[in-house]
Write a protein that holds these residues in place. Sequence first.
Motif, PDB file in Angstrom:
ATOM      1  N   ILE A  26       0.837  -1.200   0.000  1.00 55.74           N
ATOM      2  CA  ILE A  26       0.000   0.000   0.000  1.00 55.74           C
ATOM      3  C   ILE A  26       0.874   1.253   0.000  1.00 55.74           C
ATOM      4  CG2 ILE A  26      -1.903  -1.133   1.219  1.00 55.74           C
ATOM      5  CD1 ILE A  26      -1.101   0.567   3.696  1.00 55.74           C
ATOM      6  N   PHE A 199      -4.241   0.401  -2.436  1.00 58.06           N
ATOM      7  CA  PHE A 199      -3.629  -0.908  -2.653  1.00 58.06           C
ATOM      8  C   PHE A 199      -3.054  -0.963  -4.065  1.00 58.06           C
ATOM      9  CE2 PHE A 199      -4.293  -5.640  -3.455  1.00 58.06           C
ATOM     10  CZ  PHE A 199      -3.192  -6.021  -2.690  1.00 58.06           C
ATOM     11  N   TRP A 232      -4.706  -6.283   1.428  1.00 55.39           N
ATOM     12  CA  TRP A 232      -5.575  -5.105   1.336  1.00 55.39           C
ATOM     13  C   TRP A 232      -6.634  -5.128   2.429  1.00 55.39           C
ATOM     14  CZ3 TRP A 232      -6.285  -0.402   0.722  1.00 55.39           C
ATOM     15  CH2 TRP A 232      -7.542   0.165   0.526  1.00 55.39           C
TER      16      TRP A 232
END
Length: 328
Positions: A26, A199, A232
């Motif tokens: 991320i 993400f 995620w």
Amino acid sequence: MTSTPAQPTPAGVDAVVPFTVEALDIRGRVINMGPVLNSILARHQYPGPVNKLLSKAIVLTAMLGSTLKFEGRLTLQAQSDGAVSMLVVDFNAPDGLRAMAQFDAAKVADVASQDGFKPDHLLGKGHLAFTIDQGAHTSRYQGIVVLDGTTLEEAAHEYFQKSEQIPTLLRLGVAEMLTKSEEGGADHSWTAGGIMVQFLPQSPDRMKQADIHPGDAPEGHEHHAMDEDDAWIEARSLAETVKDDELTDPNLTVEGLLYRLFHEHGASVYTPQNVSDKCSCSAEKITAMIQSFSEEDKTEMKAEGMVHIKCDFCSMDYELDANKVFKD
């Protein structure tokens, strides 16, 4: 650009701090705003509920605008049939912010007096547009989201899902601060903050699991729903735990917030990008604008002699001699 492990160390206010968490694939941005936000709000003297909504829009625009890689402008513009009929926030790269709102004061007071009031309730049905303009030699891009009881966070999520197809989570927070003044009364000020996580998997396995909408399909066709990646899910779950008071606490640095959330995964922060209270209006731009008016309007302004124009963003007053502006 260098990166360092996210630690609870001091950081500047009024700056967007980019960060990454490589273990979760991320990237994100965090911002805490104080003096710049108060400078923008002070010149308008809007009611408190409008200040709260506009502050959220300013924080959101600053985070999105700071991603521009070139000179340009990102504009957030909301139009609705609600108590606030228009919001406009401009981010002029590399750091300039300006903002304004149009509203019905009586409707604002009525909505704000209702139980469970939230700033987003001031927006009714309408639309929210994100416009990116990176100069004369590039195409302007605009993404539009329908407003119908939608919060600014929800609208931004829909924008990223439809326009960029990047799994994204945003949290925005605003607080009014009251401190005792030297005269014995109370001084009002505002603080606001936000966090955005996205993400962006690098490995082929995770890329196949990205939560991307498949687009339009024939009626009756059921598309294959892909499972979300565990990384995620974890990143999003952690970001969802952020409370409003953590985003607005003047004693909690952005690095401190990131350390709370992601220290187990080795979060890294990058060079902060400062934001400024900076309007892009000028006498030259105002002159160019009125020179585009119709001949009928020009004749009327010449008859009046002086033209008075006030910038809706910075409240700067411009006084121009129409006969000089429209001279042959």
